[in-house]
Design an enzyme around this catalytic site. Structure first.
Site, short mmCIF file in Angstrom:
data_model
loop_
_atom_site.label_atom_id
_atom_site.label_comp_id
_atom_site.label_asym_id
_atom_site.label_seq_id
_atom_site.Cartn_x
_atom_site.Cartn_y
_atom_site.Cartn_z
N LYS A 118 61.79 27.15 18.96
CA LYS A 118 61.01 26.17 18.18
C LYS A 118 61.87 25.40 17.31
O LYS A 118 61.67 24.10 17.49
CB LYS A 118 59.85 26.85 17.32
N ASP A 136 54.94 25.28 16.57
CA ASP A 136 54.87 25.92 15.44
C ASP A 136 53.70 26.57 15.10
O ASP A 136 52.63 26.43 16.42
CB ASP A 136 55.60 25.39 14.14
#
Length: 211
Positions: A118, A136
Site C-alpha cells: 500500500k 487502504d
C-alpha cells in the site's frame, strides 16, 4: 455491470480537491509520513512531521539519529516505538541500497522497513505519477460496498480487481477519491447514506435492509 467511470465521475463532483493529505515536500518525507500513518490518522501524523523533518531533513540525518530522540518526536501517535525503529531503518536502507534516494519501483520500495504494498503504491502514485492504486481501509471498504470486490477478498485481490475495472489513466486519482469518500461520507460506522448517488446498488444498504 457497475460503471466505474460513473462512480469516479460522481466522486470527482463530490470531492474535486481530493489529494494526498499527508504533508510532505519530497519522496523521502512522504515515505516516512506514510510509514507513520499506519493505524493512525493523517491529521495526527501532520502534527508531528514538521518538527521531525526539520530535525532530520534527509535520510542521512534520520539514519544517524538516536532512537530515543526519534521516539520523542513521534510519541503522540500509536505504536511510536516500533514506528521509530521502522523510519530509522527505512532511512538507513535508503542510504545502503539506493544512495539516499527513494526508488520508484514496487520491488525496491517494499524492501524498506515499514513500507508494504500500500505504501509503495502511494509513493509511486503521488511522488512519481506512476499509475497505481493503493488499497487502504477506506479504499477496501468502499470497493466492497460498491460491489467492485467481494466481502472476503484480500487487499491484494481488491487492488487487482480495481486495476481491471478502472482505466489506467484514472488509477492515481481514483485512489484519492475512494479515500475521501470513505473518510468523509462512506464511513465505517454510521455512513452518510442520504443523497448518496450509489444508494441503489450499495451492498451496505442491501445488508441493512435485510436486517
Amino acid at each position: 455491470m457497475i460503471d466505474t467511470n460513473y462512480i469516479l465521475d460522481e466522486l470527482e463532483i463530490m470531492f474535486p480537491n481530493a489529494e494526498c493529505e499527508l504533508v510532505h515536500k519530497n519522496a523521502y518525507e512522504l515515505a516516512v509520513a506514510v510509514a507513520l500513518s499506519a493505524q493512525t490518522t493523517d491529521i495526527s501524523v501532520n502534527k508531528i512531521t514538521p518538527k521531525l523533518f526539520k530535525s532530520y531533513p534527509t535520510p542521512y540525518d534520520l539514519a544517524s539519529a538516536d532512537i530515543k530522540e526519534i521516539e520523542n518526536h513521534i510519541k503522540s501517535i500509536g505504536l511510536y516505538r516500533n514506528k521509530a525503529k521502522n523510519i530509522k531503518g527505512l532511512a538507513q536502507c535508503l542510504i545502503d541500497l539506493y544512495g539516499g534516494e527513494v526508488p520508484k519501483e514496487m520491488d525496491e520500495l517494499i524492501l524498506l522497513p515499514g513500507v508494504g504494498r500500500k505504501t509503495a503504491n502511494v509513493i509511486m502514485s503521488v511522488c512519481f505519477n506512476i499509475p497505481a492504486i493503493a488499497v487502504d481501509t477506506h479504499v477496501e471498504r468502499v470497493s466492497k460496498r460498491l460491489g467492485l470486490a467481494f466481502k472476503n477478498d484480500s487487499v491484494l485481490v481488491v487492488e487487482k480487481k480495481l486495476q481491471k475495472k478502472i482505466k489506467k489513466d484514472r488509477w492515481n486519482k481514483a485512489h484519492h477519491l475512494f479515500i475521501f469518500f470513505g473518510r468523509y461520507k462512506c464511513t465505517a460506522r454510521n455512513p452518510k447514506c442520504d443523497g448518496c448517488p450509489f444508494y441503489d446498488f450499495c451492498k451496505y444498504i442491501k445488508m441493512i435492509k435485510k436486517e
